[in-house]
Scaffold this active site. Structure first.
Site, PDB file in Angstrom:
ATOM      1  CB  SER A 114      47.353 -68.610 -98.955  1.00 41.57           C
ATOM      2  OG  SER A 114      48.608 -69.101 -98.542  1.00 41.57           O
ATOM      3  CE  LYS A 126      54.742 -66.348-103.367  1.00 45.77           C
ATOM      4  NZ  LYS A 126      54.286 -65.915-104.688  1.00 45.77           N
TER       5      LYS A 126
END
Length: 327
Positions: free
Chosen positions: A268, A45
């Site tokens: 994740s 990110k």
């Protein structure tokens, strides 16, 4: 020539690839990890945070010291925005579900950001509603990561080409979860343009959140993926397959990676690894190369992923007893 970055934003990208070697029993394909945990703030990110801010700066829509950036986040995108906002001189206000773990709150506050928690039952909808209210802040500007073209664009321009170059064009499958849809869309488009036969984006999705399979969104324990709706920037045409991964599979695989591979990752990332391993065991993928990109696991220490270890660590005591000296 001095090789020193002007600031931390110049260190984003160009992360290495490394093979998995010990969690791959029964696999017929090789699995490589794109180590996005080596970004300045430990996740993929970081890339989109810089891309979205730079995009609107270049368009003259925001100004350091004046504009207040607003964004809904589940954590990692917000953290990426937080340190880049600090470097560039922006105030940042974030909306995040109260269900996100304490490490994320602490990191965001460490960067000086204003954080608003929302009802976890409302999920993604709740943080968007809060962000829309916060956008009314004087000089407020919302970056809208779920709909911002600068999100997949940076993966098309950097992450995808890095995977292609690092594998010398030999990547056959790219595995990704979907949060905003930016990584899977940008990387997928680039790789498919280079080689249309690449099975890009074998998509990971927990069994309780099967929106792409026509089901209803549900609850799960995989933070950062499975928003429960198809985002505006997600290009579903490039998804070749939905690989169901349960929360339990994701957690157990994430626990194995530090023990066997020395890779401390989040839940994740465990889901991505579990999907990659399933795909690598298929006979038709013998000899192929599968790639996925994990985030760093220290941001998940208070989650279910580390429950047993955390309890063990908390119960440790010290001793003043001297150990015998071996002669």
């Amino acid at each position: 020539m001095v090789d020193i970055a002007k600031d931390v934003t110049e260190l984003i990208g160009n992360t290495p690839l490394v093979y998995l070697n010990k969690v791959v029993d029964g696999c017929l394909a090789r699995i490589a990890v794109k180590l996005e945990a080596m970004e300045p703030c430990s996740s993929v990110k970081d890339r989109i945070a810089l891309s979205m801010i730079k995009d609107v700066e270049d368009k003259g829509l925001i100004q350091p010291g004046k504009t207040v950036l607003i964004e809904p986040t589940s954590g990692n995108s917000g953290i990426g925005l937080a340190y880049i906002a600090a470097v560039k001189g922006y105030k940042l206000i974030l909306a995040m579900p109260a269900s996100m773990n304490i490490e994320r709150r602490i990191v965001l506050r460490a960067f000086g950001d204003e954080l608003h928690l929302t009802d976890p039952v409302k999920g993604i909808k709740g943080i968007h509603e809060k962000a829309e209210l916060l956008e009314k802040t004087p000089n407020g500007y919302m970056l809208k990561q779920f709909a911002n073209p600068a999100n997949p664009k940076i993966h098309y321009e950097t992450t995808g080409p890095e995977i292609w170059k690092g594998s010398e064009g030999k990547v056959d499958v790219f595995v990704s979860g979907v949060g905003t849809g930016g990584t899977v869309t940008g990387v997928g488009r680039f790789l498919k343009e280079e080689n249309p036969d690449i099975k890009v984006c074998f998509y990971i999705w927990c069994r309780t959140g099967a929106v792409l399979n026509g089901g209803e969104p549900g609850l799960h324990k995989i933070q950062g993926i499975d928003p429960g709706f198809i985002t505006p920037i997600l290009d579903v045409s490039i998804l070749d397959e939905v690989v169901p991964i349960s929360s339990e599979e994701a957690i157990e695989t994430a626990k194995l990676l530090p023990l066997k591979e020395g890779l401390l990752v989040g839940v994740s990332s465990g889901a991505a690894a579990a999907a990659a391993i399933k795909i690598a065991k298929r006979p038709e993928n013998a000899g192929k190369l599968i790639v996925f990109s994990p985030a760093f696991g220290e941001r998940y220490l208070s989650t279910v992923l580390f429950d047993s270890i955390r309890q063990e660590a908390e119960n440790m005591t010290y001793s003043n007893e001297l150990l015998p000296i071996c002669r």
